[in-house]
Design a protein around this motif. Structure first.
Motif, PDB file in Angstrom:
ATOM      1  N   GLY A   1       6.444  11.515  17.400  1.00 27.64           N
ATOM      2  CA  GLY A   1       5.339  11.907  16.677  1.00 27.64           C
ATOM      3  C   GLY A   1       4.520  11.126  16.209  1.00 27.64           C
ATOM      4  N   MET A   2       5.292  10.045  15.250  1.00 30.30           N
ATOM      5  CA  MET A   2       4.028   8.830  14.712  1.00 30.30           C
ATOM      6  C   MET A   2       3.746   8.301  15.385  1.00 30.30           C
ATOM      7  SD  MET A   2       5.894   6.173  11.577  1.00 30.30           S
ATOM      8  CE  MET A   2       6.099   7.724  10.254  1.00 30.30           C
ATOM      9  N   VAL A   3       2.614   7.798  15.246  1.00 29.63           N
ATOM     10  CA  VAL A   3       1.731   6.903  15.579  1.00 29.63           C
ATOM     11  C   VAL A   3       2.084   5.697  15.520  1.00 29.63           C
ATOM     12  CG1 VAL A   3      -0.866   6.111  15.712  1.00 29.63           C
ATOM     13  CG2 VAL A   3      -0.353   8.436  15.198  1.00 29.63           C
ATOM     14  N   LEU A   4       2.069   4.902  16.641  1.00 30.30           N
ATOM     15  CA  LEU A   4       1.753   3.193  16.153  1.00 30.30           C
ATOM     16  C   LEU A   4       1.737   2.471  15.055  1.00 30.30           C
ATOM     17  CD1 LEU A   4       3.867   0.466  17.606  1.00 30.30           C
ATOM     18  CD2 LEU A   4       2.464   0.806  19.056  1.00 30.30           C
ATOM     19  N   ALA A   5       0.429   2.753  15.020  1.00 26.76           N
ATOM     20  CA  ALA A   5      -0.156   2.271  13.843  1.00 26.76           C
ATOM     21  C   ALA A   5       0.411   2.650  12.527  1.00 26.76           C
ATOM     22  CB  ALA A   5      -1.773   1.882  14.009  1.00 26.76           C
ATOM     23  N   ASP A   6       0.486   3.088  12.908  1.00 28.54           N
ATOM     24  CA  ASP A   6       1.423   3.879  11.104  1.00 28.54           C
ATOM     25  C   ASP A   6       2.878   4.007  11.330  1.00 28.54           C
ATOM     26  OD1 ASP A   6      -0.745   6.273  10.627  1.00 28.54           O
ATOM     27  OD2 ASP A   6      -0.158   7.496  11.472  1.00 28.54           O
ATOM     28  N   VAL A   7       3.765   3.536  12.618  1.00 33.18           N
ATOM     29  CA  VAL A   7       5.393   2.391  12.062  1.00 33.18           C
ATOM     30  C   VAL A   7       4.923   1.144  11.582  1.00 33.18           C
ATOM     31  CG1 VAL A   7       6.683   2.018  13.764  1.00 33.18           C
ATOM     32  CG2 VAL A   7       5.637   4.484  14.474  1.00 33.18           C
ATOM     33  N   GLN A   8       3.248   0.745  12.122  1.00 34.79           N
ATOM     34  CA  GLN A   8       3.434  -0.770  12.096  1.00 34.79           C
ATOM     35  C   GLN A   8       3.172  -0.514  10.102  1.00 34.79           C
ATOM     36  OE1 GLN A   8      -0.124  -1.552  14.726  1.00 34.79           O
ATOM     37  NE2 GLN A   8       1.266  -2.328  15.624  1.00 34.79           N
ATOM     38  N   ALA A   9       2.454   0.202   9.751  1.00 37.37           N
ATOM     39  CA  ALA A   9       1.438   0.430   8.206  1.00 37.37           C
ATOM     40  C   ALA A   9       3.546   0.521   7.385  1.00 37.37           C
ATOM     41  CB  ALA A   9       0.959   1.526   8.654  1.00 37.37           C
ATOM     42  N   GLU A  10       4.349   1.414   7.673  1.00 41.41           N
ATOM     43  CA  GLU A  10       5.584   1.783   7.303  1.00 41.41           C
ATOM     44  C   GLU A  10       6.338   0.639   7.276  1.00 41.41           C
ATOM     45  OE1 GLU A  10       6.037   3.911   5.415  1.00 41.41           O
ATOM     46  OE2 GLU A  10       5.075   6.262   5.354  1.00 41.41           O
ATOM     47  N   ALA A  11       6.015   0.401   8.529  1.00 40.62           N
ATOM     48  CA  ALA A  11       6.917  -1.786   8.351  1.00 40.62           C
ATOM     49  C   ALA A  11       6.875  -2.570   6.963  1.00 40.62           C
ATOM     50  CB  ALA A  11       7.281  -2.343   9.617  1.00 40.62           C
ATOM     51  N   GLU A  12       5.407  -2.449   7.451  1.00 40.54           N
ATOM     52  CA  GLU A  12       4.596  -3.184   6.701  1.00 40.54           C
ATOM     53  C   GLU A  12       5.068  -3.256   4.440  1.00 40.54           C
ATOM     54  OE1 GLU A  12      -0.273  -5.705   5.728  1.00 40.54           O
ATOM     55  OE2 GLU A  12       0.351  -3.885   7.316  1.00 40.54           O
ATOM     56  N   THR A  13       5.134  -1.815   4.212  1.00 44.47           N
ATOM     57  CA  THR A  13       5.339  -1.083   2.789  1.00 44.47           C
ATOM     58  C   THR A  13       6.824  -2.125   2.388  1.00 44.47           C
ATOM     59  OG1 THR A  13       6.244   0.343   3.398  1.00 44.47           O
ATOM     60  CG2 THR A  13       3.741   0.596   3.003  1.00 44.47           C
ATOM     61  N   MET A  14       7.059  -2.115   3.623  1.00 42.46           N
ATOM     62  CA  MET A  14       8.788  -2.994   3.122  1.00 42.46           C
ATOM     63  C   MET A  14       8.679  -4.519   3.625  1.00 42.46           C
ATOM     64  SD  MET A  14      11.084  -0.667   5.419  1.00 42.46           S
ATOM     65  CE  MET A  14      10.714   0.074   6.902  1.00 42.46           C
ATOM     66  N   ASP A  15       7.415  -4.896   3.313  1.00 41.84           N
ATOM     67  CA  ASP A  15       7.590  -5.991   4.064  1.00 41.84           C
ATOM     68  C   ASP A  15       8.313  -6.731   5.044  1.00 41.84           C
ATOM     69  OD1 ASP A  15       6.415  -8.555   3.217  1.00 41.84           O
ATOM     70  OD2 ASP A  15       8.250  -9.460   2.275  1.00 41.84           O
ATOM     71  N   ARG A  16       7.922  -5.985   6.114  1.00 42.63           N
ATOM     72  CA  ARG A  16       8.749  -5.949   7.071  1.00 42.63           C
ATOM     73  C   ARG A  16       7.564  -5.814   8.838  1.00 42.63           C
ATOM     74  NH1 ARG A  16      12.110  -8.221   4.001  1.00 42.63           N
ATOM     75  NH2 ARG A  16      14.002  -7.831   4.023  1.00 42.63           N
ATOM     76  N   LEU A  17       7.979  -6.113   9.566  1.00 38.91           N
ATOM     77  CA  LEU A  17       7.521  -6.611  10.542  1.00 38.91           C
ATOM     78  C   LEU A  17       7.571  -5.748  11.928  1.00 38.91           C
ATOM     79  CD1 LEU A  17       4.410  -7.396  12.656  1.00 38.91           C
ATOM     80  CD2 LEU A  17       6.163  -9.238  13.177  1.00 38.91           C
TER      81      LEU A  17
END
Length: 412
Positions: A19-35
């Motif tokens: 159920g995680m929104v795609l934009a939130d998935v992208q943001a979580e990846a960014e907090t790890m310095d990942r894409l």
């Protein structure tokens, strides 16, 4: 079901609930310095589970692949209530059939995805975007090949845009400036993602000059800031909104082998005059062969005037796509609208295998009935007379989830 279950930056992986929104998935990846590179116009509202169930594409498929290519493992509930726990983060696992790839793209007809292990990538050091005028779709393909040869692995976006898209923006009141004058008949939106050590504007300028020398580029503009890059992408991403305001007679989400795309674009308009007067807006992800070839009424007319020929328009276009070795369901799946198209164009062996899989996993057709395959009951249809009333089914005999879904499916 929106939680981040695990973050593994050293593995370039993360585990999220469906159920995680795609934009939130992208943001979580960014907090790890990942894409996490999946990018869609609806990324602020769509959910990762739905992206996987539909094998979503987006604008970066030519570099990173579809949603299927970004998933390492799945957790899902199967029609009988069994929980498939396949949340592996392994890159290599040949232990039997890969149920992950069976569920991805099944559009909810074989199970409900509840969580996923996702593949991440290092964040690019920089990106650069340009809009380039090209003489023709064939020139755009040659330009794509040039970009691949000179910037291998760096091309993350290559969008083909016909002038009709820009005309529709103006016609429907979108106040967006196209930075090319005069407006070209065809243009390309090109994006590069670069590692450290490469100058973005210099790299793009080199591609522009090489394209111009080869006669593949006649004009262009290179974004020199993130704001300018966003403005160029906004032009491309607003075209579908303008399309909706005008109202399509028939929309076609198709894919073709790259080399035959110019042939299709040249031949397809000639199929329409016997059916009426139309305008065509052709645009899409040329880098991965996916075109949105949409048919609209002539200016001053409405799509309602063409209701009687809508199916004929779709059929003549799809027949040509099939004859050229393409697909009539490129990135938006089959759903219910294209069930007939799948039966018309799919290989009989493929259809037989699909029906067998559906019957084995979902014999009573409780999962998204009516989607993808015609009829919702599979082999269970012949057994309905032997099934006890829903109230007498014992919990656990086939799973509580199965009972709930079966009752819901039979409530009509």
């Amino acid at each position: 079901m929106t939680a981040l279950r695990g973050a593994y930056p050293r593995e370039n992986a993360m585990v999220v609930e469906a159920g995680m929104v795609l934009a939130d998935v992208q943001a979580e990846a960014e907090t790890m310095d990942r894409l996490f590179p999946l990018s869609l116009a609806s990324e602020g509202s769509c959910r990762i589970g739905g992206n996987l169930a539909s094998n979503a594409g987006g604008t970066a498929v030519l570099r990173y692949g579809n949603a299927r290519d970004l998933c390492l493992g799945l957790e899902a509930v199967l029609p009988d209530g069994t929980v498939f726990n396949g949340l592996t983060r392994l890159r290599k696992d040949n232990a039997g059939y890969d149920l992950r790839h069976l569920l991805i793209g099944s559009e909810g007809t074989l199970g409900v995805i509840t969580a996923a292990s996702l593949r991440l990538f290092p964040r690019p050091a920089s990106r650069v975007v340009a809009m380039l005028a090209v003489p023709s779709p064939a020139a755009a393909l040659d330009l794509l090949a040039l970009c691949w040869n000179r910037a291998a692995g760096l091309v993350s976006g290559f969008e083909l845009i016909h002038r009709m898209g820009f005309d529709f923006l103006a016609e429907t009141g979108f106040d967006l400036r196209v930075p090319l004058d005069p407006l070209p008949e065809w243009s390309v939106l090109l994006e590069l993602e670069l590692p450290a050590g490469l100058e973005p504007e210099v790299t793009m300028a080199g591609l522009y000059e090489a394209g111009a020398e080869a006669g593949l580029v006649t004009d262009g503009v290179i974004a020199t800031s993130e704001a300018q890059a966003a403005s160029l992408w906004n032009l491309r991403e607003t075209i579908p909104l303008a399309n909706r305001k005008i109202g399509a007679v028939s929309s076609h989400d198709i894919s073709l082998p790259l080399s035959v795309i110019p042939d299709f674009i040249a031949r397809a308009p000639g199929l329409l005059p016997p059916l009426g007067a139309f305008r065509v807006n052709c645009f899409g992800h040329l880098g991965d062969g996916n075109l949105h070839w949409n048919v609209f009424p002539a200016k001053g007319h409405s799509k309602a005037e063409h209701d009687s020929v809508r199916d004929q328009v779709k059929t003549v276009v799809h027949d040509l796509v099939h004859a050229l070795g393409g697909s009539v369901a490129a990135e938006h799946g089959v759903g219910r609208l294209k069930v007939g198209d799948l039966q018309r164009y799919a290989d009989p062996g493929k259809l037989a295998a699909m029906r067998a899989i559906k019957a084995a996993l979902d014999p009573f057709g409780i999962m998204n009935p009516g989607a993808v395959l015609p009829g919702c009951w599979g082999r269970g249809h012949a057994l309905q007379k032997n099934i006890p009333a829903a109230g007498s089914l014992r919990r656990g005999a086939l799973g509580g989830v199965w009972v709930t879904l079966w009752v819901a499916a039979r409530s009509d």
